[in-house]
Design a protein around this motif. Structure first.
Motif, PDB file in Angstrom:
ATOM      1  N   SER A 100       0.826  -1.218   0.000  1.00  0.00           N
ATOM      2  CA  SER A 100       0.000   0.000   0.000  1.00  0.00           C
ATOM      3  C   SER A 100       0.855   1.261   0.000  1.00  0.00           C
ATOM      4  O   SER A 100       0.575   2.231  -0.714  1.00  0.00           O
ATOM      5  N   TYR A 101       1.898   1.269   0.819  1.00  0.00           N
ATOM      6  CA  TYR A 101       2.756   2.461   0.912  1.00  0.00           C
ATOM      7  C   TYR A 101       3.660   2.588  -0.311  1.00  0.00           C
ATOM      8  O   TYR A 101       3.936   3.709  -0.761  1.00  0.00           O
ATOM      9  N   PHE A 102       4.096   1.474  -0.848  1.00  0.00           N
ATOM     10  CA  PHE A 102       4.856   1.483  -2.103  1.00  0.00           C
ATOM     11  C   PHE A 102       3.991   2.089  -3.206  1.00  0.00           C
ATOM     12  O   PHE A 102       4.452   2.942  -3.976  1.00  0.00           O
ATOM     13  N   ALA A 103       2.735   1.642  -3.288  1.00  0.00           N
ATOM     14  CA  ALA A 103       1.817   2.156  -4.311  1.00  0.00           C
ATOM     15  C   ALA A 103       1.573   3.654  -4.123  1.00  0.00           C
ATOM     16  O   ALA A 103       1.508   4.412  -5.104  1.00  0.00           O
ATOM     17  N   ARG A 104       1.438   4.083  -2.876  1.00  0.00           N
ATOM     18  CA  ARG A 104       1.223   5.511  -2.627  1.00  0.00           C
ATOM     19  C   ARG A 104       2.435   6.339  -3.034  1.00  0.00           C
ATOM     20  O   ARG A 104       2.296   7.407  -3.639  1.00  0.00           O
ATOM     21  N   ASP A 105       3.624   5.847  -2.733  1.00  0.00           N
ATOM     22  CA  ASP A 105       4.852   6.579  -3.077  1.00  0.00           C
ATOM     23  C   ASP A 105       4.967   6.839  -4.573  1.00  0.00           C
ATOM     24  O   ASP A 105       5.419   7.910  -4.988  1.00  0.00           O
ATOM     25  N   TYR A 106       4.578   5.846  -5.366  1.00  0.00           N
ATOM     26  CA  TYR A 106       4.833   5.923  -6.809  1.00  0.00           C
ATOM     27  C   TYR A 106       3.549   6.021  -7.640  1.00  0.00           C
ATOM     28  O   TYR A 106       3.570   5.768  -8.844  1.00  0.00           O
ATOM     29  N   ASN A 107       2.455   6.406  -6.973  1.00  0.00           N
ATOM     30  CA  ASN A 107       1.182   6.663  -7.671  1.00  0.00           C
ATOM     31  C   ASN A 107       0.729   5.456  -8.495  1.00  0.00           C
ATOM     32  O   ASN A 107       0.396   5.567  -9.682  1.00  0.00           O
ATOM     33  N   LEU A 108       0.710   4.294  -7.836  1.00  0.00           N
ATOM     34  CA  LEU A 108       0.286   3.051  -8.471  1.00  0.00           C
ATOM     35  C   LEU A 108      -1.032   2.580  -7.859  1.00  0.00           C
ATOM     36  O   LEU A 108      -1.403   2.993  -6.757  1.00  0.00           O
ATOM     37  N   HIS A 109      -1.727   1.723  -8.581  1.00  0.00           N
ATOM     38  CA  HIS A 109      -2.987   1.164  -8.068  1.00  0.00           C
ATOM     39  C   HIS A 109      -2.740  -0.285  -7.641  1.00  0.00           C
ATOM     40  O   HIS A 109      -2.437  -1.137  -8.478  1.00  0.00           O
ATOM     41  N   GLN A 110      -2.877  -0.546  -6.362  1.00  0.00           N
ATOM     42  CA  GLN A 110      -2.746  -1.902  -5.820  1.00  0.00           C
ATOM     43  C   GLN A 110      -4.133  -2.543  -5.756  1.00  0.00           C
ATOM     44  O   GLN A 110      -5.045  -1.997  -5.151  1.00  0.00           O
TER      45      GLN A 110
END
Length: 301
Positions: free
Chosen positions: A215-225
């Motif tokens: 979730s935090y990885f996705a938030r950092d790089y504007n990705l959809h998990q």
């Protein structure tokens, strides 16, 4: 006579090596101990603590920090620790922190999630690859606990570790600060490489994962998990159908699966959509390598 002298020399050397090994072991045993919850936190802590402390993980490699129970020997060993660094909101900590405090009342506890911008999460149960559904529980305060899978959070965690080490060992503050700065540079370099990879036109903007640990990885790089778990539970046939449709709609190419979770649903979706299943281990000690491997998987070759 020469043969005897040679054997005597070998025996002397072996004895010296053994003595040196015992002295080194004793030296290591004499070092104060810091206990942490998970392996990624051990990585960060060792990077800053250097040789001043022995750092041990409470949750061993290959175990789930949501459901792990410490062994009696671990509880005995914990009593010899100088401090405990908790990652923040992981299941093991919610279940055991009070018991660990009772077991070792002298122990100083430090929360490494301090100042992290947390993501809220819902109540869910975890289903592991043993086929059993473990008891349903709420993440503490409704918080998504996998804060370490983020270069932004990693820098905050490093700062919390630095403050904790300086609080319990002021004499080595300058050494801790020097190692902290080196770790921050390494984290920033990792972030730069990931940004470069994910800025590629061939990089995915969405991914699927069995248990939503990124979730935090996705938030950092504007990705959809897109998690396969439905509220922490095995997906129903209807939800599986929706996942397959989402996979196609969002052009997902990769489905991530962690080693402690069952992969059958991920493989089913992959067969239906032509995506590939990629193994990741967010609980690995090799934090930097895991972050890079996750990013690489999202870039089309």
């Amino acid at each position: 006579m020469k043969k005897f002298c040679f054997l005597l020399l070998i025996a002397t050397l072996l004895f010296s090596c053994k003595q040196e090994g015992q002295q080194n072991k004793k030296k290591n045993d004499d070092k104060p101990v810091i206990t942490v919850t998970i392996e990624p936190l051990r990585y960060f802590t060792e990077a800053i603590a250097g040789d001043e402390f022995t750092v041990v993980s409470m949750v061993p490699k290959g175990s789930s920090p949501e459901t792990y129970d410490p062994t009696p020997q671990q509880l005995v060993d914990l009593a010899r620790s100088k401090a405990y660094f908790r990652i923040g909101y992981i299941g093991f900590e919610q279940t055991w922190t009070e018991k660990l405090t009772d077991n070792a009342p002298h122990l100083q506890f430090f929360d490494m999630s301090k100042n992290v911008e947390l993501i809220l999460d819902d109540t869910h149960a975890h289903h592991h690859k043993d086929g059993h559904a473990h008891e349903e529980h709420a993440h503490a305060g409704g918080v998504e606990p996998h804060i370490w899978n983020s270069t932004i959070n990693a820098q905050i965690i490093a700062g919390n570790i630095l403050n904790a080490l300086c609080a319990i060992d002021k004499a080595n503050k300058s050494a801790y600060m020097e190692r902290y700065n080196a770790l921050i540079r390494q984290i920033e370099h990792t972030d730069s490489l990931i940004c470069q990879m994910l800025s590629s036109p061939s990089a995915d903007r969405a991914f699927m994962i069995y248990h939503p640990a990124l979730s935090y990885f996705a938030r950092d790089y504007n990705l959809h998990q897109i998690p396969i778990e439905a509220g922490g539970k095995e997906p129903s046939p209807a939800h599986l159908k929706n996942l397959i449709n989402s996979c196609k709609k969002e052009k997902v190419r990769v489905i991530f699966v962690q080693p402690e979770f069952d992969r059958s649903n991920a493989e089913l979706i992959a067969r239906q959509t032509g995506t590939r299943v990629a193994d990741i281990n967010p609980l690995s000690y090799d934090w930097e390598e895991e972050m890079m491997n996750t990013a690489r998987a999202l870039v089309k070759e």
